[in-house]
Design an enzyme around this catalytic site. Structure first.
Site, PDB file in Angstrom:
ATOM      1  N   ARG A   1      -7.737   9.231   5.566  1.00 56.77           N
ATOM      2  CA  ARG A   1      -8.139  10.492   4.929  1.00 56.77           C
ATOM      3  C   ARG A   1      -9.183  10.194   3.854  1.00 56.77           C
ATOM      4  O   ARG A   1      -9.416   9.038   3.505  1.00 56.77           O
ATOM      5  CB  ARG A   1      -6.923  11.105   4.240  1.00 56.77           C
ATOM      6  CG  ARG A   1      -6.367  10.174   3.162  1.00 56.77           C
ATOM      7  CD  ARG A   1      -5.264  10.781   2.313  1.00 56.77           C
ATOM      8  NE  ARG A   1      -4.949   9.921   1.184  1.00 56.77           N
ATOM      9  CZ  ARG A   1      -4.113   8.900   1.209  1.00 56.77           C
ATOM     10  NH1 ARG A   1      -3.505   8.570   2.315  1.00 56.77           N
ATOM     11  NH2 ARG A   1      -3.909   8.171   0.128  1.00 56.77           N
TER      12      ARG A   1
ATOM     13  N   ARG B   1      -6.707  10.409 -13.652  1.00 61.52           N
ATOM     14  CA  ARG B   1      -6.091  11.622 -13.114  1.00 61.52           C
ATOM     15  C   ARG B   1      -5.366  12.338 -14.238  1.00 61.52           C
ATOM     16  O   ARG B   1      -4.512  11.746 -14.895  1.00 61.52           O
ATOM     17  CB  ARG B   1      -5.095  11.265 -12.015  1.00 61.52           C
ATOM     18  CG  ARG B   1      -5.732  10.505 -10.854  1.00 61.52           C
ATOM     19  CD  ARG B   1      -4.714  10.303  -9.761  1.00 61.52           C
ATOM     20  NE  ARG B   1      -5.263   9.498  -8.680  1.00 61.52           N
ATOM     21  CZ  ARG B   1      -4.675   9.345  -7.506  1.00 61.52           C
ATOM     22  NH1 ARG B   1      -3.514   9.930  -7.259  1.00 61.52           N
ATOM     23  NH2 ARG B   1      -5.223   8.599  -6.575  1.00 61.52           N
TER      24      ARG B   1
ATOM     25  N   LYS C   1      -1.085   6.615  -8.643  1.00 62.29           N
ATOM     26  CA  LYS C   1      -2.248   6.002  -9.287  1.00 62.29           C
ATOM     27  C   LYS C   1      -2.620   6.776 -10.535  1.00 62.29           C
ATOM     28  O   LYS C   1      -2.496   8.007 -10.574  1.00 62.29           O
ATOM     29  CB  LYS C   1      -3.435   5.964  -8.316  1.00 62.29           C
ATOM     30  CG  LYS C   1      -3.207   4.986  -7.174  1.00 62.29           C
ATOM     31  CD  LYS C   1      -4.280   5.097  -6.111  1.00 62.29           C
ATOM     32  CE  LYS C   1      -3.924   4.229  -4.928  1.00 62.29           C
ATOM     33  NZ  LYS C   1      -4.753   4.558  -3.747  1.00 62.29           N
TER      34      LYS C   1
ATOM     35  N   HIS D   1      -4.259  -4.053  -6.364  1.00 59.35           N
ATOM     36  CA  HIS D   1      -4.465  -3.153  -5.242  1.00 59.35           C
ATOM     37  C   HIS D   1      -5.955  -2.847  -5.209  1.00 59.35           C
ATOM     38  O   HIS D   1      -6.463  -2.147  -6.071  1.00 59.35           O
ATOM     39  CB  HIS D   1      -3.638  -1.889  -5.458  1.00 59.35           C
ATOM     40  CG  HIS D   1      -3.921  -0.795  -4.482  1.00 59.35           C
ATOM     41  ND1 HIS D   1      -2.950  -0.174  -3.748  1.00 59.35           N
ATOM     42  CD2 HIS D   1      -5.082  -0.217  -4.113  1.00 59.35           C
ATOM     43  CE1 HIS D   1      -3.505   0.728  -2.974  1.00 59.35           C
ATOM     44  NE2 HIS D   1      -4.792   0.733  -3.178  1.00 59.35           N
TER      45      HIS D   1
ATOM     46  N   GLY E   1       4.629   5.900  -0.836  1.00 58.24           N
ATOM     47  CA  GLY E   1       5.089   6.181  -2.189  1.00 58.24           C
ATOM     48  C   GLY E   1       6.225   5.279  -2.649  1.00 58.24           C
ATOM     49  O   GLY E   1       6.998   5.640  -3.520  1.00 58.24           O
TER      50      GLY E   1
ATOM     51  N   ASN F   1      -5.630   4.131   5.083  1.00 66.00           N
ATOM     52  CA  ASN F   1      -5.476   5.544   4.717  1.00 66.00           C
ATOM     53  C   ASN F   1      -6.490   6.332   5.520  1.00 66.00           C
ATOM     54  O   ASN F   1      -7.697   6.166   5.352  1.00 66.00           O
ATOM     55  CB  ASN F   1      -5.714   5.754   3.228  1.00 66.00           C
ATOM     56  CG  ASN F   1      -4.667   5.023   2.390  1.00 66.00           C
ATOM     57  OD1 ASN F   1      -5.003   4.387   1.403  1.00 66.00           O
ATOM     58  ND2 ASN F   1      -3.425   5.080   2.791  1.00 66.00           N
TER      59      ASN F   1
ATOM     60  N   GLU G   1      -2.505  -1.361   4.206  1.00 69.17           N
ATOM     61  CA  GLU G   1      -2.452  -0.212   5.100  1.00 69.17           C
ATOM     62  C   GLU G   1      -3.821   0.451   5.240  1.00 69.17           C
ATOM     63  O   GLU G   1      -4.741   0.132   4.490  1.00 69.17           O
ATOM     64  CB  GLU G   1      -1.398   0.816   4.679  1.00 69.17           C
ATOM     65  CG  GLU G   1      -1.286   1.084   3.219  1.00 69.17           C
ATOM     66  CD  GLU G   1      -0.003   1.862   2.876  1.00 69.17           C
ATOM     67  OE1 GLU G   1      -0.098   3.087   2.811  1.00 69.17           O
ATOM     68  OE2 GLU G   1       1.058   1.249   2.675  1.00 69.17           O
TER      69      GLU G   1
ATOM     70  N   GLU H   1      -6.668  -0.638   2.633  1.00 66.35           N
ATOM     71  CA  GLU H   1      -6.058  -1.137   1.395  1.00 66.35           C
ATOM     72  C   GLU H   1      -5.690  -2.603   1.543  1.00 66.35           C
ATOM     73  O   GLU H   1      -5.140  -3.000   2.571  1.00 66.35           O
ATOM     74  CB  GLU H   1      -4.742  -0.396   1.103  1.00 66.35           C
ATOM     75  CG  GLU H   1      -4.882   1.047   0.761  1.00 66.35           C
ATOM     76  CD  GLU H   1      -3.535   1.650   0.324  1.00 66.35           C
ATOM     77  OE1 GLU H   1      -3.546   2.807  -0.086  1.00 66.35           O
ATOM     78  OE2 GLU H   1      -2.495   0.965   0.395  1.00 66.35           O
TER      79      GLU H   1
ATOM     80  N   LYS I   1       6.391 -11.502   3.082  1.00 62.22           N
ATOM     81  CA  LYS I   1       6.443 -12.344   1.881  1.00 62.22           C
ATOM     82  C   LYS I   1       6.021 -11.468   0.696  1.00 62.22           C
ATOM     83  O   LYS I   1       5.106 -10.666   0.810  1.00 62.22           O
ATOM     84  CB  LYS I   1       5.466 -13.515   2.059  1.00 62.22           C
ATOM     85  CG  LYS I   1       5.395 -14.460   0.877  1.00 62.22           C
ATOM     86  CD  LYS I   1       6.533 -15.447   0.899  1.00 62.22           C
ATOM     87  CE  LYS I   1       6.578 -16.272  -0.388  1.00 62.22           C
ATOM     88  NZ  LYS I   1       7.893 -16.952  -0.544  1.00 62.22           N
TER      89      LYS I   1
HETATM   90  C1  MV4 Z   1       3.635  -5.308  -1.488  1.00 59.08           C
HETATM   91  C2  MV4 Z   1       3.670  -5.892  -2.771  1.00 59.08           C
HETATM   92  C3  MV4 Z   1       3.842  -7.246  -2.831  1.00 59.08           C
HETATM   93  N1  MV4 Z   1       3.990  -7.977  -1.697  1.00 59.08           N
HETATM   94  N2  MV4 Z   1       3.786  -6.070  -0.392  1.00 59.08           N
HETATM   95  C4  MV4 Z   1       3.433  -0.767  -2.943  1.00 59.08           C
HETATM   96  C5  MV4 Z   1       3.050   0.437  -2.157  1.00 59.08           C
HETATM   97  C6  MV4 Z   1       3.085   0.040  -0.755  1.00 59.08           C
HETATM   98  N3  MV4 Z   1       2.065   0.677   0.002  1.00 59.08           N
HETATM   99  C7  MV4 Z   1       2.949  -1.444  -0.778  1.00 59.08           C
HETATM  100  N4  MV4 Z   1       3.234  -1.877  -2.106  1.00 59.08           N
HETATM  101  C8  MV4 Z   1       3.365  -3.197  -2.390  1.00 59.08           C
HETATM  102  N5  MV4 Z   1       3.487  -4.005  -1.316  1.00 59.08           N
HETATM  103  C9  MV4 Z   1       3.967  -7.371  -0.518  1.00 59.08           C
HETATM  104  N6  MV4 Z   1       4.138  -8.107   0.581  1.00 59.08           N
HETATM  105  C10 MV4 Z   1       3.534  -5.067  -3.872  1.00 59.08           C
HETATM  106  C11 MV4 Z   1       3.403  -3.713  -3.690  1.00 59.08           C
HETATM  107  C12 MV4 Z   1       3.311  -2.946  -4.892  1.00 59.08           C
HETATM  108  C13 MV4 Z   1       2.164  -2.269  -5.256  1.00 59.08           C
HETATM  109  C14 MV4 Z   1       1.047  -2.277  -4.453  1.00 59.08           C
HETATM  110  C15 MV4 Z   1      -0.071  -1.605  -4.817  1.00 59.08           C
HETATM  111  C16 MV4 Z   1      -0.088  -0.900  -6.007  1.00 59.08           C
HETATM  112  C17 MV4 Z   1       1.013  -0.873  -6.820  1.00 59.08           C
HETATM  113  C18 MV4 Z   1       2.145  -1.546  -6.451  1.00 59.08           C
HETATM  114  C19 MV4 Z   1       3.243  -1.518  -7.294  1.00 59.08           C
HETATM  115  C20 MV4 Z   1       4.344  -2.183  -6.928  1.00 59.08           C
HETATM  116  C21 MV4 Z   1       4.396  -2.880  -5.730  1.00 59.08           C
END
Ligand code: MV4
Length: 453
Positions: free
Chosen positions: A292, A338, A237, A208, A164, A290, A288, A275, A201
């Site tokens: 579930r 949603r 989301k 996503h 989150g 998930n 990552e 993901e 980085k």
């Molecule tokens: C990131 C990223 C950019 N670069 N990692 C947000 C939730 C978490 N699980 C990982 N996230 C992100 N990781 C790197 N190296 C940008 C995000 C991110 C994001 C990812 C998916 C959906 C929405 C997001 C909103 C802001 C940042």
């Protein structure tokens, strides 16, 4: 197949699981809190048992009580839904010890994937692309500074136990790294009881995109295409769709194959989601796993015609997957929104009694409901009250069905985010497929930043 299972959840997902159980002739046991005595899932199940007070720690997270009810009711397995105990390795282990089938992956897999650092390390070993970064926790702020410099700014500081967006921050300089390290570590300790931090980085302007997988106990693992979930607000989301408007067939296949490789490398069993972040050049990076069934699973069901809950139950029972990768079809376009009980302007939860609830019906419209007319939305749980899922022959048709359905969706007595959903779905940038993770910030005058504080 199971004769009886317990559903350790509430709201729309409990109803969703019960529906498939009915179709498969499986008896269902609901559990509920004092706040949920009149809830839909209690009425839908064959049996229902009180867990305790409204507070989740005394009801839906009460492992001992849930297991006791499962045993006394004669349930053979437990479906955890999403959230709550669904990714709790200890709960999965307790089920196993009690001779109850946990309808999900093994406790070992849940536990490994719960650590973002461990997951990164395992994926790198398996040859799944990960964002440049590190695979062991940072010892201290000095190591954070050195690592960030080596990787090159901007970087993302993340908590290994994160979720989150908590304990996560973009940092663009040494100064920011110094400030961010301790504050995020503290937050990680207080939220997750684990202060392990790592650095990656920063991927600019990412999307996503996640891959649904199914794996049986014999090593058969397949992918059911992708879901694009880029439209989020503060890591919540809002709109999800399948297929992604961004992917070409080649990237789609490569991502699917990477997801299967990821799942096989950790001995994944049951339904899961891998993901990925996808950059502007369609490079994809593991984010990552998930472990579930996800909230947005219906868009995959709509385009594949596969009931994911039925698959989960069959796999958990020990059945072999009944189809091969080449038999998984993809048809049309599905979008899910949603519906939250929240103020569309302030985004604060809006509990209260639903005095009127009129749902749009018609071809291509599916509802997943946690409430009905006269239901009381309490402040104790997630404010998502329903999901609206549409399907069209293509994306444009799905958008038209969705706009029409939203315009006919009536909820009175509480406030909902429907006006915000209408803004998203009616926006030129959404229609043209420009769905990146900063959509809400960029287009909806939501001045609360998503990641940086
Ligand atoms: C990131 C990223 C950019 N670069 N990692 C947000 C939730 C978490 N699980 C990982 N996230 C992100 N990781 C790197 N190296 C940008 C995000 C991110 C994001 C990812 C998916 C959906 C929405 C997001 C909103 C802001 C940042």
């Amino acid at each position: 197949m199971f004769k009886k299972i317990l559903i350790a959840n509430r709201g729309e997902i409990a109803g969703r699981v019960i529906r498939t159980c009915k179709a498969l002739g499986i008896q269902t046991v609901a559990v509920y809190s004092e706040a949920d005595k009149d809830a839909l899932h209690v009425k839908a199940a064959d049996e229902a048992y009180l867990l305790g007070p409204a507070k989740v720690s005394e009801s839906y997270l009460n492992i001992d009580k849930i297991i006791e009810i499962a045993n006394t009711s004669g349930a053979e397995g437990i479906h955890p839904g999403y959230g709550l105990l669904s990714e709790n390795a200890e709960f999965a282990r307790r089920c196993e010890e009690e001779g109850l089938v946990f309808i999900g992956p093994s406790p070992e897999v849940i536990s490994k994937m719960g650590s973002k650092i461990e997951a990164r390390k395992l994926m790198e070993l398996a040859g799944v692309p990960v964002v440049p970064g590190i695979t062991s926790p940072l010892a201290d702020v000095e190591e954070a500074v050195e690592t960030a410099k080596r990787i090159g700014y901007p970087v993302m500081l993340k908590a290994s136990a994160g979720g989150g967006g908590i304990g996560m921050q973009i940092v663009r300089s040494e100064d920011e790294t110094r400030k961010a390290f301790e504050s995020n570590q503290k937050r990680a300790v207080s939220f997750f009881g684990n202060g392990e931090m790592f650095i990656e980085k920063y991927v600019e302007n990412p999307r996503h995109i996640e891959i649904q997988i199914l794996a049986d106990g014999e090593g058969n693992t397949v992918y059911l295409w992708e879901r694009e979930c880029s439209i989020q607000r503060r890591h919540q989301k809002v709109v999800e769709e399948a297929p992604s408007p961004f992917l070409d067939e080649e990237t789609r296949r490569r991502m699917g194959e990477a997801a299967v490789k990821a799942a096989k490398s950790i001995g994944y069993k049951n339904a899961g989601t891998i993901e990925f972040l996808v950059d502007e050049n369609k490079n994809f990076y593991f984010l990552e796993v998930n472990t579930r069934l996800q909230v947005e699973h219906p868009v995959t069901e709509e385009i594949t015609g596969i009931d994911l809950v039925a698959e989960q139950l069959q796999i958990a029972w020990g059945d072999t997957l009944s189809f091969k990768q080449s038999e998984i079809k993809r048809n049309g376009h599905a979008i899910e929104v949603r519906i939250y009980a929240e103020d569309p302007k302030t985004f604060f939860p809006s509990p209260g009694k639903i005095t009127k609830f009129v749902l749009p019906a018609g071809p291509g419209i599916r509802h997943e409901l946690g409430v009905s007319e006269q239901s009381v939305v309490t402040p104790f749980y997630d404010p998502m009250i329903a999901k609206l899922v549409v399907k069209g022959k293509d994306r444009n048709e799905a958008i038209e069905i969705l706009k029409d359905a939203l315009s006919r969706y009536v909820v009175e007595g509480i406030k909902t985010n429907i006006p915000m959903l209408q803004k998203v779905v009616g926006h030129d940038s959404f229609v043209s497929g420009d769905t990146t993770t900063n959509f809400v910030e960029k287009y909806l005058q939501d001045n609360k930043k998503t990641v940086t504080k």
